[in-house]
Design a protein around this motif. Structure first.
Motif, PDB file in Angstrom:
ATOM      1  N   TYR A 261       0.833  -1.200   0.000  1.00 56.05           N
ATOM      2  CA  TYR A 261       0.000   0.000   0.000  1.00 56.05           C
ATOM      3  C   TYR A 261       0.869   1.251   0.000  1.00 56.05           C
ATOM      4  N   ASP A 262       0.335   2.314  -0.585  1.00 54.29           N
ATOM      5  CA  ASP A 262       1.065   3.582  -0.577  1.00 54.29           C
ATOM      6  C   ASP A 262       0.976   4.230   0.799  1.00 54.29           C
ATOM      7  N   VAL A 263       2.017   4.945   1.120  1.00 53.82           N
ATOM      8  CA  VAL A 263       1.998   5.765   2.330  1.00 53.82           C
ATOM      9  C   VAL A 263       1.068   6.956   2.062  1.00 53.82           C
ATOM     10  N   VAL A 264       0.286   7.348   3.072  1.00 53.20           N
ATOM     11  CA  VAL A 264      -0.607   8.503   2.892  1.00 53.20           C
ATOM     12  C   VAL A 264       0.237   9.745   2.616  1.00 53.20           C
ATOM     13  N   GLU A 265      -0.194  10.484   1.624  1.00 52.64           N
ATOM     14  CA  GLU A 265       0.562  11.672   1.228  1.00 52.64           C
ATOM     15  C   GLU A 265       0.398  12.759   2.303  1.00 52.64           C
ATOM     16  N   GLY A 266       1.453  13.533   2.524  1.00 56.38           N
ATOM     17  CA  GLY A 266       1.497  14.476   3.645  1.00 56.38           C
ATOM     18  C   GLY A 266       0.329  15.446   3.732  1.00 56.38           C
ATOM     19  N   LYS A 267      -0.012  16.073   2.608  1.00 55.78           N
ATOM     20  CA  LYS A 267      -1.104  17.061   2.631  1.00 55.78           C
ATOM     21  C   LYS A 267      -2.434  16.393   2.954  1.00 55.78           C
ATOM     22  N   ASP A 268      -2.604  15.209   2.388  1.00 51.73           N
ATOM     23  CA  ASP A 268      -3.828  14.463   2.617  1.00 51.73           C
ATOM     24  C   ASP A 268      -3.938  14.101   4.102  1.00 51.73           C
ATOM     25  N   ALA A 269      -2.809  13.724   4.673  1.00 52.46           N
ATOM     26  CA  ALA A 269      -2.787  13.359   6.094  1.00 52.46           C
ATOM     27  C   ALA A 269      -3.116  14.574   6.964  1.00 52.46           C
ATOM     28  N   LEU A 270      -2.536  15.707   6.638  1.00 53.97           N
ATOM     29  CA  LEU A 270      -2.804  16.924   7.417  1.00 53.97           C
ATOM     30  C   LEU A 270      -4.277  17.318   7.332  1.00 53.97           C
ATOM     31  N   ARG A 271      -4.825  17.200   6.108  1.00 52.74           N
ATOM     32  CA  ARG A 271      -6.238  17.530   5.912  1.00 52.74           C
ATOM     33  C   ARG A 271      -7.102  16.603   6.768  1.00 52.74           C
ATOM     34  N   THR A 272      -6.716  15.330   6.823  1.00 54.59           N
ATOM     35  CA  THR A 272      -7.491  14.352   7.585  1.00 54.59           C
ATOM     36  C   THR A 272      -7.445  14.659   9.082  1.00 54.59           C
ATOM     37  N   VAL A 273      -6.256  14.943   9.583  1.00 52.78           N
ATOM     38  CA  VAL A 273      -6.122  15.265  11.008  1.00 52.78           C
ATOM     39  C   VAL A 273      -6.977  16.490  11.358  1.00 52.78           C
ATOM     40  N   ALA A 274      -6.899  17.499  10.510  1.00 50.92           N
ATOM     41  CA  ALA A 274      -7.663  18.732  10.774  1.00 50.92           C
ATOM     42  C   ALA A 274      -9.167  18.440  10.753  1.00 50.92           C
ATOM     43  N   ALA A 275      -9.588  17.611   9.796  1.00 50.15           N
ATOM     44  CA  ALA A 275     -11.012  17.266   9.714  1.00 50.15           C
ATOM     45  C   ALA A 275     -11.461  16.527  10.973  1.00 50.15           C
ATOM     46  N   PHE A 276     -10.598  15.634  11.489  1.00 51.18           N
ATOM     47  CA  PHE A 276     -10.938  14.909  12.719  1.00 51.18           C
ATOM     48  C   PHE A 276     -11.054  15.897  13.887  1.00 51.18           C
ATOM     49  N   ARG A 277     -10.199  16.906  13.908  1.00 53.68           N
ATOM     50  CA  ARG A 277     -10.302  17.919  14.974  1.00 53.68           C
ATOM     51  C   ARG A 277     -11.630  18.672  14.869  1.00 53.68           C
ATOM     52  N   LEU A 278     -12.045  18.958  13.645  1.00 54.64           N
ATOM     53  CA  LEU A 278     -13.317  19.676  13.489  1.00 54.64           C
ATOM     54  C   LEU A 278     -14.507  18.766  13.838  1.00 54.64           C
ATOM     55  N   ALA A 279     -14.290  17.462  13.760  1.00 53.86           N
ATOM     56  CA  ALA A 279     -15.338  16.524  14.175  1.00 53.86           C
ATOM     57  C   ALA A 279     -15.367  16.387  15.694  1.00 53.86           C
ATOM     58  N   MET A 280     -14.192  16.555  16.313  1.00 47.88           N
ATOM     59  CA  MET A 280     -14.058  16.357  17.772  1.00 47.88           C
ATOM     60  C   MET A 280     -13.270  17.504  18.378  1.00 47.88           C
ATOM     61  N   PRO A 281     -13.949  18.575  18.756  1.00 51.70           N
ATOM     62  CA  PRO A 281     -13.210  19.744  19.260  1.00 51.70           C
ATOM     63  C   PRO A 281     -12.505  19.527  20.600  1.00 51.70           C
TER      64      PRO A 281
END
Ligand code: SF4
Ligand SMILES: [Zn+2]
Ligand SMILES: [Zn+2]
Lengths: 345, 65
Positions: A261-281
């Protein structure tokens, strides 16, 4: 004026997802819904900086500037009967990881080294479906020995699925937080694990919560889930409402079904982390395994400024991390104080 | 002790594979060595917060510095 505020003023609409998130999550502390998280995950790279700034603002407003630092240790490595497709410790795949048990002096030393970094949390992990008598007595003896060593670090455990009696026993031993990851979206879980169910994991988490232990739950990004399933997963975690959400990024392990499997690309990973923060403040969101590979040094810092407020320092269970001193220096440079033990009591 | 003939990361003979590529990839993933460099046996590896140790049943233990 921030980019998002400007956008609202100039367009006069509030249909932009980041403008909505600003009002809903930042101002009111209410996490995004699954559909809203999906919209965030679909934002282009041109909105990434703005997204990270918002996630950081949410973290500062609802959690504060402190960062929780944790160390982890593998008490029992490898030879696990389960078939989690990402895991080098499953005995079902031809991985190079051999079974190993850490002895009590090694556990005490690891806890001491962790405490010396300023970490307030020490997580004892075992590669098992669930603990047996031998493992639980090893944990009990280990905690006793750590205390006899004069170490007051808070103890967390991650020992797989539990029965009610085992939950009660861990509480009685003074374990204050339990980690058990849902790993991925419920709809994707059967593709990742076939030897147990997502619901079984949920049941353990429910018992842990009911018994008064703190709940630590997260998963791994990059296991072939769709973007919709990433949003689904964030929403399911938000529904669980953990005290800590631990975010890992797949390290494709040799010999496992996911080795190519490919490693998650950095920008995609950052976007995901930020989205999780917006889901769970409110919960801790911890950078865990895979951050070095996915982000490198720069990305780790961006993540700390994009919603993350907890890290694992030093090495992981079977992989190595960057030296703890480097992370502590980074936090210092970012003006983010390490949470002290007295703050959490 | 025998000379090092096997890659610690994948267990292949050093002459038989792209050492730089293999070690580079494993280093990026930050893996401790898993195979004995002398006999290619899988080692028992223990990672701790600040280091690692790896033991071959025939050739003994190596550890981080
Ligand atoms: S239960 Fe844990 S240790 Fe076992 S295979 Fe799954 S992830 Fe690995
Ligand atoms: Zn190799
Ligand atoms: Zn050997």
């Amino acid at each position: 004026m921030t980019a998002a505020a400007e956008r609202v003023e100039t367009t006069g609409t509030d249909t932009d997802i980041l403008a909505i998130a600003r009002e809903q999550v930042l101002e009111r502390g209410e996490g995004l819904s699954e559909q809203q998280i999906l919209e965030v995950l679909r934002l282009g790279d041109d909105r990434l900086t703005e997204l990270l700034e918002l996630a950081h603002a949410v973290r500062m407003r609802w959690c504060g500037p402190e960062v929780e630092v944790e160390g982890i240790i593998s008490l029992k490595t490898g030879g696990c009967p389960e078939d989690c497709h990402f895991c080098s410790q499953s005995g079902r795949f031809p991985t190079p990881v051999r079974s190993a048990w850490l002895d009590i002096p090694g556990l005490v030393r690891s806890a001491r080294e962790t405490r010396e970094t300023g970490a307030t949390e020490f997580c004892i992990v075992a590669a098992v479906r669930g603990p047996d008598k031998r493992l639980l007595s090893q944990v009990r003896e280990g905690i006793k020995a750590i205390r006899e060593d004069g170490n007051d670090i808070q103890i967390a455990c991650s020992l797989g699925m539990l029965t009610q009696a085992q939950v009660d026993e861990l509480v009685e031993m003074g374990v204050h937080r339990y980690n058990h990851n849902l790993e991925t979206a419920r709809s994707h879980f059967p593709n990742v694990v076939t030897s147990h169910t997502w619901e079984e994991r949920w049941e353990t988490l429910r018992m842990v919560r009911a018994a008064g232990m703190e709940v630590c739950c997260g998963g791994i990004i990059g296991m072939g889930e769709t973007v919709e399933q990433r949003a689904e997963f964030a929403a399911q975690l938000a529904e669980l409402g953990p005290d800590e959400c631990t975010m890992n990024f797949l390290i494709p392990q040799p010999g496992t079904p996911y080795e190519n499997y490919d490693v998650v690309e950095g920008k995609d990973a950052l976007r995901t982390v930020a989205a999780f923060r917006l889901a769970m403040p409110r919960p801790l969101i911890r950078f865990s395994g895979g951050r070095e590979l996915t982000f490198g040094d720069l990305g780790t810092e961006q993540g700390m400024l994009g919603g993350v407020n907890a890290i694992i320092v030093g090495n992981y269970l079977t992989n190595l991390g960057r030296p703890a001193a480097r992370d502590l220096q980074m936090l210092d440079e970012l003006n983010m104080p390490v949470k002290a033990l007295s703050d959490s009591l | 002790m025998d000379e090092q003939v096997y890659c610690g990361f994948c267990g292949q003979e050093l002459t038989a594979h792209d050492l730089a590529g293999c070690v580079g990839a494993r280093r990026a993933a930050m893996e401790p060595p898993r195979y004995c460099a002398h006999c290619a046996r899988r080692m028992v590896v223990q990672v701790t917060p600040t280091g690692w140790s790896a033991r071959c049943s025939r050739h003994g233990e190596v550890a981080s510095g």
